[in-house]
Design a protein around this motif. Structure first.
Motif, PDB file in Angstrom:
ATOM      1  N   SER A 159       0.835  -1.188   0.000  1.00 65.90           N
ATOM      2  CA  SER A 159       0.000   0.000   0.000  1.00 65.90           C
ATOM      3  C   SER A 159       0.874   1.243   0.000  1.00 65.90           C
ATOM      4  CB  SER A 159      -0.945   0.009   1.198  1.00 65.90           C
ATOM      5  OG  SER A 159      -0.225   0.135   2.386  1.00 65.90           O
ATOM      6  N   SER A 200       0.286   5.732   0.686  1.00 68.47           N
ATOM      7  CA  SER A 200      -0.675   6.766   1.070  1.00 68.47           C
ATOM      8  C   SER A 200       0.028   8.097   1.261  1.00 68.47           C
ATOM      9  CB  SER A 200      -1.409   6.365   2.344  1.00 68.47           C
ATOM     10  OG  SER A 200      -0.514   6.289   3.411  1.00 68.47           O
ATOM     11  N   GLU A 245      -6.375  12.060   3.895  1.00 69.95           N
ATOM     12  CA  GLU A 245      -5.357  11.051   3.596  1.00 69.95           C
ATOM     13  C   GLU A 245      -5.934  10.032   2.627  1.00 69.95           C
ATOM     14  OE1 GLU A 245      -2.393   9.197   6.479  1.00 69.95           O
ATOM     15  OE2 GLU A 245      -3.919   7.629   6.251  1.00 69.95           O
ATOM     16  N   THR A 271      -5.292   6.432   0.631  1.00 70.02           N
ATOM     17  CA  THR A 271      -4.499   5.201   0.727  1.00 70.02           C
ATOM     18  C   THR A 271      -4.946   4.238  -0.356  1.00 70.02           C
ATOM     19  OG1 THR A 271      -4.277   5.436   3.119  1.00 70.02           O
ATOM     20  CG2 THR A 271      -3.847   3.260   2.204  1.00 70.02           C
ATOM     21  N   THR A 284      -4.399   0.322  -1.385  1.00 68.25           N
ATOM     22  CA  THR A 284      -3.910  -0.971  -0.921  1.00 68.25           C
ATOM     23  C   THR A 284      -4.163  -1.993  -2.009  1.00 68.25           C
ATOM     24  OG1 THR A 284      -4.452  -0.371   1.359  1.00 68.25           O
ATOM     25  CG2 THR A 284      -4.058  -2.709   0.909  1.00 68.25           C
TER      26      THR A 284
END
Length: 130
Positions: free
Chosen positions: A11, A13, A91, A93, A95
């Motif tokens: 991942s 971010s 934020e 992210t 994944t």
């Protein structure tokens, strides 16, 4: 016999800047995403993502290597940004999700947005459910 080894999910971010929100494009430093993608400068690539509401998104990314941007990857979030109401300091992210061999050339990801809220004097990060 079943293989019980869990696949490692990669991942990456970052917190969005005001400029990224305005341009609806997020920039990731190359070293953050180098283990996830194979790049050639100027080449476009696709990211197939699903959000927390099970909506599927297709993002277009590009590797950049120039004096102004440095080595980075840009990912266009135009419609996603509008629908989610992204703000500076949210934020984002990505994944990686497991992918069946031979099904696609694009990478498959789960995309999550977290926003910091202040509750009873404490900063709390909550997932954006839009």
């Amino acid at each position: 016999m079943e293989n019980n080894q869990e696949q490692v999910r990669q991942s990456f971010s970052k917190q969005l800047t005001q400029r990224e929100v305005e341009q609806r494009t997020v920039l990731f430093p190359f070293d953050v995403v180098t283990s996830v993608f194979e790049f050639q400068e100027g080449q476009l690539f696709c990211i197939d993502a699903i959000d927390n509401l099970e909506k599927v998104w297709l993002f277009i990314g590009m590797f950049h290597n120039n004096e102004e941007l440095g080595n980075c990857v840009s990912i266009c979030l135009r419609q996603f940004s509008v629908e989610k109401g992204l703000k500076a300091n949210d934020e984002i992210t990505f994944t990686e999700r497991p992918q069946q061999e031979g099904t696609r050339t694009s990478k498959r990801f789960k995309v999550e947005i977290k926003r910091k809220i202040r509750l009873f004097g404490q900063d709390i990060w909550g997932e954006l459910m839009v």
